[in-house]
Design an enzyme around this catalytic site. Structure first.
Site, short mmCIF file in Angstrom:
data_model
loop_
_atom_site.label_atom_id
_atom_site.label_comp_id
_atom_site.label_asym_id
_atom_site.label_seq_id
_atom_site.Cartn_x
_atom_site.Cartn_y
_atom_site.Cartn_z
N LYS A 45 -10.25 0.25 -9.17
CA LYS A 45 -9.89 0.55 -10.52
C LYS A 45 -9.99 -0.65 -11.09
CE LYS A 45 -5.93 3.42 -8.96
NZ LYS A 45 -4.46 3.37 -9.05
N GLY A 46 -10.11 -1.83 -10.62
CA GLY A 46 -10.14 -3.18 -11.43
C GLY A 46 -11.20 -3.26 -12.28
N ASP A 103 -14.65 -6.43 -10.21
CA ASP A 103 -13.41 -7.20 -11.06
C ASP A 103 -13.71 -8.69 -10.68
OD1 ASP A 103 -12.48 -6.48 -8.70
OD2 ASP A 103 -10.54 -5.95 -9.54
N ASP A 106 -13.36 -12.31 -3.84
CA ASP A 106 -12.46 -13.30 -3.36
C ASP A 106 -12.98 -13.76 -1.98
OD1 ASP A 106 -10.01 -14.61 -3.01
OD2 ASP A 106 -8.79 -13.07 -2.10
N PHE A 155 -3.65 -16.47 -7.88
CA PHE A 155 -3.77 -14.79 -8.03
C PHE A 155 -3.65 -14.33 -9.44
CE2 PHE A 155 -1.84 -10.79 -8.04
CZ PHE A 155 -2.87 -10.09 -7.19
#
Ligand code: 5GP
Length: 192
Positions: A45-46, A103, A106, A155
């Site tokens: 969803k990000g 999105d 990482d 984060f």
């Protein structure tokens, strides 16, 4: 919004900075794909807020598709790289110029999985557009063709990015106060 903002330690990227950078990305994509087919694949969803602003900054014809991935067995602030497709594309991407809209990258494990999966479907080209890049955490090499911003190893939430499904509606990217996720997280399966 004010209620959520109290959980934010600092703002890393403001709404104005997001808007300006996304306009630049839209111009670059419009130039690079001019006269060509273009299919944007948003990773839910990000990526959804980024996608919705990005497509309004692209001035050439293009189509959009969505894919939902879940990451299993990590903590609430770290992906495990063990990922599963929760919702697949609705159309065949063979022969198409696909741009993955993500999105944040990482460790790179989630994206590596998506790239490997989509490659088997024989797109004409496969490129990546990531709003945020956390290069210091990379474990798997992934080539990011378009990057919005590099961010430090913290984060972040807001502008589509969540913690435990909250904070997606913030219109900036901020660092969550560590005490908000200090509680030990259980093993869980969570949408990216
Ligand atoms: P990776 O597989 O590259 O380690 O992780 C990618 C996914 O983990 C992203 O799509 C995102 O869902 C989540 N993620 C990684 N870093 C962050 C972060 O700082 N904030 C949030 N909200 N999600 C993150």
């Amino acid at each position: 919004m004010a209620d959520l903002e109290k959980d934010i330690a600092k703002i890393l990227i403001t709404r104005d900075q997001l808007r300006a950078r996304i306009a630049e990305l839209g111009n670059a994509l419009s130039r690079d794909y001019a006269g060509q087919d273009l299919l944007l694949v948003c990773i839910l969803k990000g990526g959804v807020l980024f996608l919705s602003d990005l497509i309004r900054a692209i001035h050439i014809p293009h189509a959009i598709e969505f894919m939902a991935i879940s990451s299993y067995g990590g903590t609430r602030i770290e992906s495990s790289g063990v990922v599963r497709i929760m919702m697949d594309l609705n159309s065949n991407i063979a022969g198409r110029n696909v741009l993955i809209v993500e999105d944040i990258v990482d460790t790179g494990r989630t994206l590596a999985y998506i790239i490997e999966n989509l490659r088997t479907r024989n797109p004409a080209s496969l490129k990546i557009c990531a709003l945020l890049d956390k290069p210091s955490r990379r474990e798997v090499k992934v080539n990011l063709d378009y990057i919005g911003f590099a961010v430090p190893n913290e984060f972040v939430v807001g502008y589509g990015l969540d913690y435990n499904e909250i904070y997606r509606n913030l219109d900036f990217i901020g660092v969550l106060k560590p005490e908000m996720y200090a509680k030990p997280a259980e093993d869980s399966e969570s949408a990216t």
